[in-house]
Scaffold this active site. Structure first.
Site, short mmCIF file in Angstrom:
data_model
loop_
_atom_site.label_atom_id
_atom_site.label_comp_id
_atom_site.label_asym_id
_atom_site.label_seq_id
_atom_site.Cartn_x
_atom_site.Cartn_y
_atom_site.Cartn_z
N ASN A 13 -10.09 0.05 -0.41
CA ASN A 13 -8.61 -0.37 -1.18
C ASN A 13 -8.06 -0.15 -2.23
O ASN A 13 -8.09 -1.68 -2.34
CB ASN A 13 -8.42 -1.30 0.73
N HIS B 173 -3.31 7.45 2.32
CA HIS B 173 -3.75 5.56 1.55
C HIS B 173 -5.31 5.48 2.48
O HIS B 173 -5.44 5.74 3.81
CB HIS B 173 -2.76 4.64 2.63
N CYS C 94 1.18 -1.17 -0.17
CA CYS C 94 -0.21 0.52 -0.23
C CYS C 94 0.76 1.02 0.42
O CYS C 94 0.38 2.25 -0.18
CB CYS C 94 -1.34 0.00 1.28
O1 UT7 Z 1 -3.80 -1.29 3.64
C1 UT7 Z 1 -3.01 -1.63 3.82
C2 UT7 Z 1 -2.77 -2.07 5.22
N1 UT7 Z 1 -4.25 -3.04 5.64
C3 UT7 Z 1 -5.01 -2.42 6.77
O2 UT7 Z 1 -5.00 -1.06 7.30
C4 UT7 Z 1 -6.14 -2.99 7.74
C5 UT7 Z 1 -5.97 -2.52 8.92
N2 UT7 Z 1 -7.23 -3.44 9.82
C6 UT7 Z 1 -8.12 -3.02 9.68
O3 UT7 Z 1 -8.53 -2.08 8.90
C7 UT7 Z 1 -9.76 -3.89 10.23
O4 UT7 Z 1 -9.00 -4.31 11.67
C8 UT7 Z 1 -10.32 -4.41 9.66
C9 UT7 Z 1 -11.21 -3.96 9.08
C10 UT7 Z 1 -9.96 -5.62 8.30
C11 UT7 Z 1 -11.02 -5.32 10.74
O5 UT7 Z 1 -11.74 -4.43 11.57
P1 UT7 Z 1 -11.58 -4.26 13.25
O6 UT7 Z 1 -12.48 -3.61 14.23
O7 UT7 Z 1 -9.96 -4.52 13.47
O8 UT7 Z 1 -12.42 -6.31 13.24
P2 UT7 Z 1 -11.54 -7.60 13.75
O9 UT7 Z 1 -10.75 -7.90 13.16
O10 UT7 Z 1 -11.05 -7.12 15.87
O11 UT7 Z 1 -13.24 -8.44 14.36
C12 UT7 Z 1 -13.83 -7.93 14.94
C13 UT7 Z 1 -15.49 -9.06 14.70
C14 UT7 Z 1 -14.54 -10.44 14.77
O12 UT7 Z 1 -16.30 -11.12 15.61
P3 UT7 Z 1 -15.95 -11.61 17.32
O13 UT7 Z 1 -14.37 -11.85 17.51
O14 UT7 Z 1 -15.26 -10.66 17.85
O15 UT7 Z 1 -17.13 -11.83 17.61
C15 UT7 Z 1 -14.97 -10.83 13.79
O16 UT7 Z 1 -15.12 -12.23 12.90
O17 UT7 Z 1 -15.82 -8.72 13.81
C16 UT7 Z 1 -15.92 -9.84 12.89
N3 UT7 Z 1 -15.70 -9.68 11.59
C17 UT7 Z 1 -17.02 -9.08 10.63
N4 UT7 Z 1 -17.45 -9.06 11.43
C18 UT7 Z 1 -18.92 -8.82 10.38
C19 UT7 Z 1 -14.77 -9.36 10.64
N5 UT7 Z 1 -15.25 -8.89 9.37
C20 UT7 Z 1 -16.54 -8.98 9.52
C21 UT7 Z 1 -17.76 -8.64 8.23
N6 UT7 Z 1 -18.77 -8.66 8.78
N7 UT7 Z 1 -16.66 -8.26 7.46
#
Ligand code: UT7
Length: 331
Positions: A286, A256, A116
């Protein structure tokens, strides 16, 4: 003799027509528009459909548009650098394919891969060739067809990424426009948190790698988020401090577009108000190397000659960085 800097003399972006909405994603994986919008800020993303359509398709559209709008002859281009994580093929370089298709017969061309942060790395690299006086016209492309490496059964990644990109034309300036400073960083210990397991020389494609879905993006979202939010904010504040820029001196933050929450944290840390932050994550998601040129393209009509821009990114590798540039033209 006054110093030569590399000024951006034109920007053009391109995205494919197909719009993959949050609503459509809810029919593919267990997710909701509400979750995606609140956690990422994304509403829709573009997908490049059709057989044999690679990242070069995005690059060729962007470069052709750029040449046309700047009145530049393809034969006059000295160099094309293409930042991409999803090249058409492992070789030849996607930049070579783009150069051939746009008729840049006198240019040499190569790809640069920094996930990225790729566009910032490529912009800084291209600027060096101008600053030394070696070349006069350089095109820097940032483009990715992320849909080619995304598992549309994995809700943690398929909601984030999209396809698209853009290209800028760099020319020498003796009036102090263009790239004035950059801070680029990388930390290879980030590999376990964000990578693609197979398809490279370490693990070439086999039936097993395909069955195990190893040709898709693997991301530990929360871990990457933590690194991204700290490092993108830190490096943006650092480049302001290094160049004695106060928040009121910065015309635009061009971040970004990975997650709206990371963008907000970066703007807060810099003391930049929302009205000065370029944002199009809701429309494109993204696009990896494509996000920053796509932002510049979308906001081109708002930019004025002399505007101070801070471009900031964080991505796989880990890689991150900031570029400080003075916008070189009025639209
Ligand atoms: O550009 C390259 C670099 N990449 C980035 O900068 C990405 C950085 N990371 C992020 O933007 C975020 O971590 C994500 C958008 C990928 C995820 O968001 P988050 O708030 O960090 O969620 P999480 O991974 O901590 O997951 C929270 C909950 C989980 O459920 P439980 O375990 O709390 O029951 C996930 O299973 O949200 C769940 N979850 C979803 N629920 C509905 C994960 N993806 C989804 C989804 N829809 N698409």
């Amino acid at each position: 003799m006054s110093k030569i800097t590399a000024a951006i003399k034109g920007i053009h972006g391109w995205v494919p027509d197909y719009i993959l909405t949050n609503e459509e994603l809810t029919t593919m994986v267990d997710t909701s528009d509400e979750w995606i919008t609140t956690r990422t800020g994304i509403k829709e993303r573009r997908i490049l459909k059709g057989q044999d359509q690679g990242t070069s398709v995005i690059g060729v559209h962007a470069v052709k548009g750029l040449l046309e709008k700047t009145g530049t002859r393809a034969e006059d281009i000295d160099l094309i650098i293409c930042a991409t994580t999803t090249p058409d093929m492992l070789f030849p370089a996607t930049a070579n394919i783009i150069a051939n298709q746009v008729g840049a017969v006198n240019a040499f061309s190569y790809d640069l891969q920094a996930a990225c942060s790729g566009f910032l790395y490529a912009l800084s690299t291209g600027a060096q060739f101008i600053e030394t006086g070696k070349y006069q016209k350089i095109i820097v492309v940032g483009a990715d067809k992320m849909s080619s490496i995304i598992d549309y059964e994995d809700r943690t990644t398929c909601i984030i990424f999209g396809d698209g990109g853009g290209a800028v034309l760099l020319e020498p300036s003796k009036e102090g426009y263009g790239v004035l400073d950059s801070i680029l960083r990388s930390d290879g210990s980030g590999e376990p948190h964000l990578h693609m397991k197979a398809g490279g020389s370490r693990r070439p494609a086999t039936h097993q790698t395909i069955e195990e879905k190893q040709h898709f993006v693997y991301q530990e979202g929360a871990a990457v988020f933590k690194f991204a939010v700290i490092n993108m904010a830190d490096v943006s504040a650092e480049i302001m401090e290094k160049n004695n820029l106060k928040p009121e001196d910065v015309s635009w933050l061009v971040p970004h577009q990975a997650n709206k929450r990371i963008i907000d944290a970066t703007a807060n840390r810099m003391g930049i108000t929302n009205g000065k932050v370029m944002l199009n994550i809701h429309r494109y998601g993204n696009t990896t190397s494509g996000t920053i040129p796509l932002c510049l393209f979308d906001y081109e009509s708002n930019l004025k000659k002399g505007d101070n821009l801070i471009l900031s990114a964080f991505g796989g590798g880990f890689t991150w960085g900031s570029v400080y540039l003075k916008w070189g033209y009025d639209t």
